[in-house]
Scaffold this motif. Sequence first.
Motif, short mmCIF file in Angstrom:
data_model
loop_
_atom_site.label_atom_id
_atom_site.label_comp_id
_atom_site.label_asym_id
_atom_site.label_seq_id
_atom_site.Cartn_x
_atom_site.Cartn_y
_atom_site.Cartn_z
N PRO A 113 -9.20 14.75 40.96
CA PRO A 113 -10.65 13.98 40.53
C PRO A 113 -9.37 14.66 38.42
O PRO A 113 -8.66 15.27 38.92
N GLY A 114 -9.10 13.56 37.65
CA GLY A 114 -9.06 13.71 36.58
C GLY A 114 -7.44 12.92 36.46
O GLY A 114 -6.69 13.26 35.55
N VAL A 115 -6.62 13.21 37.73
CA VAL A 115 -5.69 12.89 37.48
C VAL A 115 -4.93 11.08 37.19
O VAL A 115 -6.01 10.48 38.30
N ARG A 116 -3.94 11.16 36.85
CA ARG A 116 -4.33 9.65 36.06
C ARG A 116 -2.32 9.54 36.58
O ARG A 116 -1.57 10.21 35.79
N ALA A 117 -2.22 8.73 37.34
CA ALA A 117 -0.92 8.25 37.43
C ALA A 117 -0.70 6.49 37.96
O ALA A 117 -0.44 5.69 37.82
N ALA A 118 0.95 6.47 37.41
CA ALA A 118 1.73 4.91 37.91
C ALA A 118 2.96 4.79 37.79
O ALA A 118 3.69 5.95 37.89
N ALA A 135 10.36 4.80 38.19
CA ALA A 135 9.88 5.64 37.64
C ALA A 135 8.22 5.89 37.38
O ALA A 135 7.23 5.36 37.63
N THR A 136 8.11 7.58 38.67
CA THR A 136 6.37 7.76 38.58
C THR A 136 6.01 8.12 37.38
O THR A 136 6.81 9.72 36.96
N TYR A 137 4.76 8.69 37.08
CA TYR A 137 4.58 9.18 35.96
C TYR A 137 2.78 10.41 36.44
O TYR A 137 1.99 9.09 37.02
N ALA A 138 2.32 10.89 36.04
CA ALA A 138 1.05 11.88 36.91
C ALA A 138 0.49 12.61 35.69
O ALA A 138 1.76 13.83 35.51
N GLU A 139 -0.02 12.81 35.19
CA GLU A 139 -0.79 13.57 34.20
C GLU A 139 -2.29 14.26 34.87
O GLU A 139 -2.99 13.29 35.72
N ARG A 140 -2.53 15.31 34.67
CA ARG A 140 -3.88 15.80 34.48
C ARG A 140 -4.41 16.61 33.32
O ARG A 140 -3.80 17.84 32.99
N ILE A 141 -4.60 16.21 32.18
CA ILE A 141 -4.89 16.71 31.23
C ILE A 141 -6.87 17.25 31.18
O ILE A 141 -7.93 16.69 31.44
N ASP A 142 -6.96 18.25 30.79
CA ASP A 142 -8.72 19.45 31.37
C ASP A 142 -8.42 20.04 29.79
O ASP A 142 -8.43 21.64 30.23
N LEU A 143 -8.51 19.72 28.56
CA LEU A 143 -8.28 20.47 27.90
C LEU A 143 -9.78 21.79 27.64
O LEU A 143 -9.58 23.25 27.06
N HIS A 144 -11.05 21.22 27.89
CA HIS A 144 -12.17 21.95 27.78
C HIS A 144 -12.13 22.99 29.13
O HIS A 144 -11.99 24.55 28.77
N HIS A 146 -8.70 25.16 29.45
CA HIS A 146 -7.31 25.18 28.72
C HIS A 146 -6.74 25.22 29.64
O HIS A 146 -5.43 25.48 29.33
N HIS A 147 -5.84 23.73 30.80
CA HIS A 147 -4.63 23.31 30.82
C HIS A 147 -4.44 21.98 31.02
O HIS A 147 -5.12 20.93 30.43
N ALA A 148 -3.13 21.84 30.82
CA ALA A 148 -3.55 20.29 31.16
C ALA A 148 -1.25 20.68 32.22
O ALA A 148 -0.77 21.41 32.16
N GLY A 149 -1.52 19.10 32.05
CA GLY A 149 0.05 19.29 33.37
C GLY A 149 0.68 17.83 33.56
O GLY A 149 -0.39 17.48 33.62
N SER A 150 1.77 17.85 33.61
CA SER A 150 2.53 16.53 33.91
C SER A 150 3.46 16.54 35.07
O SER A 150 4.23 17.83 34.98
N TRP A 151 3.65 15.10 34.89
CA TRP A 151 4.56 14.88 36.94
C TRP A 151 5.61 14.26 36.17
O TRP A 151 5.30 12.34 36.32
N LYS A 152 6.92 13.64 36.02
CA LYS A 152 7.76 12.91 36.23
C LYS A 152 8.96 12.71 37.09
O LYS A 152 9.47 13.43 37.93
N GLY A 153 8.76 11.37 37.83
CA GLY A 153 9.85 10.79 38.83
C GLY A 153 10.54 9.84 38.61
O GLY A 153 10.45 8.85 38.13
N CYS A 154 12.07 10.42 38.79
CA CYS A 154 13.18 9.00 38.93
C CYS A 154 13.88 8.77 39.61
O CYS A 154 14.90 9.79 39.76
N TYR A 155 13.56 8.18 40.85
CA TYR A 155 14.07 7.97 41.47
C TYR A 155 15.29 6.50 41.94
O TYR A 155 15.11 4.93 40.94
N THR A 156 16.53 6.33 42.41
CA THR A 156 17.17 4.79 42.81
C THR A 156 17.88 4.73 43.69
O THR A 156 18.27 6.20 44.86
N ILE A 157 17.76 3.67 44.17
CA ILE A 157 18.14 2.83 45.29
C ILE A 157 19.15 1.45 45.01
O ILE A 157 18.22 0.98 44.88
#
Length: 280
Positions: A113-118, A135-144, A146-157
């Motif tokens: 819940p609260g996670v957005r990913a693409a 390229a992957t990116y995910a974030e969870r913003i919960d300022l109410h 008092h925290h937020a976080g993000s995850w970025k991945g980059c993979y080559t094949i």
Amino acid sequence: KLPDRTTKTPHLKTMTMTETSQATIERLLLASPPGQFDIILEDLRSLLPKSSSQSLLEPTVVSTLRSEWEASSGRLTLNAADGGGAGSEDGDGFITSLSKAMDNYLAQKFSSPGVRAAHAVNVTTANDTPTFTIATYAERIDLHNHHAGSWKGCYTICPSSGEMGGNISVCAHTFENGGNVQLHSDISLEATKVETYSPSDGDDEEQLDWAKRVTSQIECWEEENLMKNLSSMYESMGNTYLKSLRRVMPITRTKMEWNVMAHRVVQTLGEGHDKDKFKH
């Protein structure tokens, strides 16, 4: 500590007041935590005099900094997905298979819940050999809370050689009761090899099976190279990282008790008393 710019900033002693202010504003905006660029921007506008705000935060300047922040944080991937630009539909079989496999992977791993990913899959060709970038990116913003976080991945094949590499960047931000901390972790993944594949090897189903093996390697990297290390760090943080931030003997001459529950109990008991009753 704010992250260093990719380009060197002139020494402050050789800069004018305007240049110093501009450099400071750029560093603050580019260090914005996940999902908080606009919040930092509004804070700067409220702190600066109106005349300075208009000159230092011109729309073109803000737009350039926003683009740089989104590119460095990986949020461009999410913005492209929101605009319908993620996941190429140009008919390339590899891109289609990798996109389907990544859709399933993100749905399984980034569905809290609260996670957005693409994700986005792109291809570059050198010497008639295609190399795909995921390229992957995910974030969870919960300022109410008092925290937020993000995850970025980059993979080559490279399908023809099976060579695969990548890197992962994690950012965590928490703020409460005057504290404001960001954690940045960048992991370079050791190159490895997966099964090779070429369009002549089989049909769409076999190509999708190959793409699933690629996502399996991504999952292995994320679990072994990052999640286990983060879990280990969190478990030892109380007796290592946090403990090193303060003196062994504080002013009270009593050693700090690194027990979160004990501090919460003391705080709760303190909030339950009327301090005025104890004044002499």
